[in-house]
Design a protein around this motif. Sequence first.
Motif, PDB file in Angstrom:
ATOM      1  N   GLN A   6      62.053  21.113   5.422  1.00  0.00           N
ATOM      2  CA  GLN A   6      61.829  22.529   5.141  1.00  0.00           C
ATOM      3  C   GLN A   6      62.972  23.393   5.651  1.00  0.00           C
ATOM      4  OE1 GLN A   6      59.448  23.990   3.180  1.00  0.00           O
ATOM      5  NE2 GLN A   6      59.108  21.842   2.690  1.00  0.00           N
ATOM      6  N   VAL A   7      63.479  23.079   6.840  1.00  0.00           N
ATOM      7  CA  VAL A   7      64.660  23.804   7.331  1.00  0.00           C
ATOM      8  C   VAL A   7      65.822  23.600   6.371  1.00  0.00           C
ATOM      9  CG1 VAL A   7      66.385  23.926   9.181  1.00  0.00           C
ATOM     10  CG2 VAL A   7      63.964  23.719   9.753  1.00  0.00           C
ATOM     11  N   GLY A   8      65.964  22.360   5.890  1.00  0.00           N
ATOM     12  CA  GLY A   8      67.042  22.066   4.950  1.00  0.00           C
ATOM     13  C   GLY A   8      66.936  22.846   3.658  1.00  0.00           C
ATOM     14  N   VAL A   9      65.733  22.920   3.072  1.00  0.00           N
ATOM     15  CA  VAL A   9      65.604  23.597   1.785  1.00  0.00           C
ATOM     16  C   VAL A   9      65.741  25.112   1.944  1.00  0.00           C
ATOM     17  CG1 VAL A   9      63.075  23.883   1.748  1.00  0.00           C
ATOM     18  CG2 VAL A   9      64.311  23.618  -0.383  1.00  0.00           C
ATOM     19  N   ALA A  51      55.276  35.104   6.168  1.00  0.00           N
ATOM     20  CA  ALA A  51      54.252  35.921   6.819  1.00  0.00           C
ATOM     21  C   ALA A  51      53.482  36.766   5.808  1.00  0.00           C
ATOM     22  CB  ALA A  51      54.894  36.828   7.868  1.00  0.00           C
ATOM     23  N   LEU A  52      54.135  37.101   4.691  1.00  0.00           N
ATOM     24  CA  LEU A  52      53.490  37.889   3.632  1.00  0.00           C
ATOM     25  C   LEU A  52      52.737  37.005   2.640  1.00  0.00           C
ATOM     26  CD1 LEU A  52      56.395  40.409   2.880  1.00  0.00           C
ATOM     27  CD2 LEU A  52      54.250  40.910   4.070  1.00  0.00           C
ATOM     28  N   HIS A  53      52.632  35.711   2.955  1.00  0.00           N
ATOM     29  CA  HIS A  53      51.977  34.730   2.089  1.00  0.00           C
ATOM     30  C   HIS A  53      52.731  34.538   0.779  1.00  0.00           C
ATOM     31  CE1 HIS A  53      48.568  34.339   4.793  1.00  0.00           C
ATOM     32  NE2 HIS A  53      48.525  35.650   4.874  1.00  0.00           N
ATOM     33  N   LEU A  54      54.035  34.856   0.802  1.00  0.00           N
ATOM     34  CA  LEU A  54      54.936  34.442  -0.257  1.00  0.00           C
ATOM     35  C   LEU A  54      55.641  33.186   0.250  1.00  0.00           C
ATOM     36  CD1 LEU A  54      56.468  37.929  -1.133  1.00  0.00           C
ATOM     37  CD2 LEU A  54      54.586  36.774  -2.290  1.00  0.00           C
ATOM     38  N   GLU A  55      56.416  32.534  -0.583  1.00  0.00           N
ATOM     39  CA  GLU A  55      57.088  31.314  -0.136  1.00  0.00           C
ATOM     40  C   GLU A  55      58.335  31.644   0.677  1.00  0.00           C
ATOM     41  OE1 GLU A  55      56.326  27.993  -0.192  1.00  0.00           O
ATOM     42  OE2 GLU A  55      54.407  28.916  -0.677  1.00  0.00           O
ATOM     43  N   ALA A  56      58.597  30.828   1.704  1.00  0.00           N
ATOM     44  CA  ALA A  56      59.759  31.045   2.568  1.00  0.00           C
ATOM     45  C   ALA A  56      61.063  30.995   1.773  1.00  0.00           C
ATOM     46  CB  ALA A  56      59.778  30.005   3.686  1.00  0.00           C
ATOM     47  N   VAL A  57      61.108  30.159   0.724  1.00  0.00           N
ATOM     48  CA  VAL A  57      62.339  30.032  -0.050  1.00  0.00           C
ATOM     49  C   VAL A  57      62.683  31.338  -0.769  1.00  0.00           C
ATOM     50  CG1 VAL A  57      62.278  27.535  -0.376  1.00  0.00           C
ATOM     51  CG2 VAL A  57      60.988  28.997  -1.937  1.00  0.00           C
ATOM     52  N   PHE A  58      61.687  32.164  -1.077  1.00  0.00           N
ATOM     53  CA  PHE A  58      61.967  33.448  -1.734  1.00  0.00           C
ATOM     54  C   PHE A  58      62.727  34.358  -0.776  1.00  0.00           C
ATOM     55  CE2 PHE A  58      60.566  37.844  -2.884  1.00  0.00           C
ATOM     56  CZ  PHE A  58      61.258  37.927  -4.080  1.00  0.00           C
ATOM     57  N   GLY A  59      62.259  34.455   0.460  1.00  0.00           N
ATOM     58  CA  GLY A  59      62.954  35.271   1.449  1.00  0.00           C
ATOM     59  C   GLY A  59      64.338  34.741   1.746  1.00  0.00           C
ATOM     60  N   ALA A  60      64.479  33.411   1.783  1.00  0.00           N
ATOM     61  CA  ALA A  60      65.790  32.812   2.024  1.00  0.00           C
ATOM     62  C   ALA A  60      66.752  33.152   0.889  1.00  0.00           C
ATOM     63  CB  ALA A  60      65.645  31.293   2.159  1.00  0.00           C
ATOM     64  N   ALA A 114      76.075  31.028  12.989  1.00  0.00           N
ATOM     65  CA  ALA A 114      74.804  31.322  13.653  1.00  0.00           C
ATOM     66  C   ALA A 114      74.141  32.554  13.056  1.00  0.00           C
ATOM     67  CB  ALA A 114      75.032  31.520  15.156  1.00  0.00           C
ATOM     68  N   THR A 115      74.926  33.585  12.759  1.00  0.00           N
ATOM     69  CA  THR A 115      74.374  34.827  12.206  1.00  0.00           C
ATOM     70  C   THR A 115      73.793  34.600  10.817  1.00  0.00           C
ATOM     71  OG1 THR A 115      75.960  36.156  13.465  1.00  0.00           O
ATOM     72  CG2 THR A 115      74.923  37.205  11.556  1.00  0.00           C
ATOM     73  N   VAL A 116      74.526  33.905   9.969  1.00  0.00           N
ATOM     74  CA  VAL A 116      74.048  33.649   8.607  1.00  0.00           C
ATOM     75  C   VAL A 116      72.778  32.787   8.640  1.00  0.00           C
ATOM     76  CG1 VAL A 116      74.573  32.461   6.446  1.00  0.00           C
ATOM     77  CG2 VAL A 116      76.286  33.935   7.506  1.00  0.00           C
ATOM     78  N   ALA A 117      72.788  31.735   9.451  1.00  0.00           N
ATOM     79  CA  ALA A 117      71.601  30.883   9.556  1.00  0.00           C
ATOM     80  C   ALA A 117      70.402  31.684  10.048  1.00  0.00           C
ATOM     81  CB  ALA A 117      71.877  29.710  10.491  1.00  0.00           C
ATOM     82  N   LEU A 118      70.621  32.557  11.026  1.00  0.00           N
ATOM     83  CA  LEU A 118      69.537  33.386  11.567  1.00  0.00           C
ATOM     84  C   LEU A 118      68.990  34.337  10.510  1.00  0.00           C
ATOM     85  CD1 LEU A 118      67.917  34.171  14.105  1.00  0.00           C
ATOM     86  CD2 LEU A 118      69.705  35.837  14.623  1.00  0.00           C
ATOM     87  N   GLY A 164      64.586  35.693   7.048  1.00  0.00           N
ATOM     88  CA  GLY A 164      64.130  36.097   5.721  1.00  0.00           C
ATOM     89  C   GLY A 164      63.025  35.184   5.225  1.00  0.00           C
ATOM     90  N   GLY A 165      63.187  33.882   5.451  1.00  0.00           N
ATOM     91  CA  GLY A 165      62.138  32.936   5.081  1.00  0.00           C
ATOM     92  C   GLY A 165      60.855  33.172   5.857  1.00  0.00           C
ATOM     93  N   ALA A 166      60.994  33.461   7.152  1.00  0.00           N
ATOM     94  CA  ALA A 166      59.813  33.721   7.982  1.00  0.00           C
ATOM     95  C   ALA A 166      59.087  34.985   7.529  1.00  0.00           C
ATOM     96  CB  ALA A 166      60.232  33.852   9.448  1.00  0.00           C
ATOM     97  N   ALA A 167      59.850  36.006   7.129  1.00  0.00           N
ATOM     98  CA  ALA A 167      59.248  37.276   6.710  1.00  0.00           C
ATOM     99  C   ALA A 167      58.386  37.097   5.464  1.00  0.00           C
ATOM    100  CB  ALA A 167      60.343  38.310   6.460  1.00  0.00           C
TER     101      ALA A 167
END
Length: 443
Positions: free
Chosen positions: A85-88, A267-276, A252-256, A261-264
């Motif tokens: 999941q971190v990879g994707v 949290a909204l019950h959308l997929e993490a990949v959308f935020g990423a 580090a900044t880009v990864a963060l 974005g994925g976490a946000a």
Amino acid sequence: MSSAPVPTIPHDTLLVFLLQLSVLLLLALALGRLAARFKMPAIVGELLAGVIVGPSILSHVWPALADWLLPKDPGQMHLLDAVGQVGVVLLVGITGMELKFDLVRRRRLTAVRVSLAGLLLPLALGVGAGFLLPASIQSDDKSPTVFALFLGVAMCVTAIPVIAKTLMDMNLLHRDIGQLTLAAGVIDDIVGWFLLSIVSAMATAGLSTGTVATSLLYPMGVVLAAWLLGRPLVKAALRAAGRSASPVPTVATVALIVLLGGAATQALHLEAVFGAFVCGALVGTSGELDREKLAPLRTTVLAFLAPVFFATAGIRMDLSALAEPTVLAAACAVLAVAILGKFAGAYAGAKMSGLGRWEGIALGAGMNSRGVIEVVVAMVGLQLGVLGAEAYTIIILVAIVTSLMAPPVLRVAMARIDESAEAEMGLAGTPPRDLAAPPSAAV
């Protein structure tokens, strides 16, 4: 009174996890290189690595080893899934960074026609096929409508990384048709992520008027907030990181940014990949990114995390399910819908734009590549319970077959298109010098 410390990972669990990672990475890299040697996308070999150690092959050939290497304990598999999941998330973020929005601006009318026609037709056909598939293929946990909508989304996506890598390998990236294919693919990618987030929200919250409205508003709200609030913050963070001569602060900044974005969106019950994806696009369009400093992150993701993710995706394929006549018939039907729908749609969009027959065939072939994005969609569907094992296997099969068939069809079509004739068709405009296949195209 202080609480007791959290227990560490048990010795045997850690041992199996490290061996799982080692075996999957070794097989994924070896088979990925072998696939590339035969002019196939590396993702084919990486998925095959998981197929070999999963229920399709190893479980039949050596059941004892399969049960030890891939135990049924959910906690053990969750460790492997976490790495994947971190990879994707990072892979999708990098893909968002590499989208060339200037392509869409320069060829906007033709690109929009090709993209929308190549998206709406397979979407409609996929939804229709979803309703017609046997109940045994559909998920027991979700409504037939959600399953049909999800299948429609899976049928309409396009994989920019596979398209770009194919065009680069065939020395077609500089051609106007190649540029137009990429531009239309960018639009497909953006719309596809929106549709995926909407259907995912419906799958988790159920079907109702309120859910549908929320599913539509949340993704638009995320993009609006990212543009108004996130964009200046991203620019400031990248500007500060770029002051260092070392690539470490930038990486580090880009990864963060991508992970937050994925976490946000999660949290909204959308997929993490959308935020990423949204955050990756913000980073790529910020004007503050030193792409050379990002090379260590790309290397880590493409050489380690992405192959592990695709191998774990392959583990969940069960090709033995295709021995069932019903599943095999469904697979053939879905594959036909995927190929013909995308091809016919892109071809129709090309004809509406005044392009010739071979130009339309080339665009249809290029847009048919599903690759990375299709695998991500399938994994999301499996995690949400929208797809069962059979439907998941069918969709991964679509990703593999469409990625394999694009190069030979493109080669035939482009050989019949005169470069001088492209300029006469209104595809004028020289691609920028720095345009190259996205680094993520390696997968």
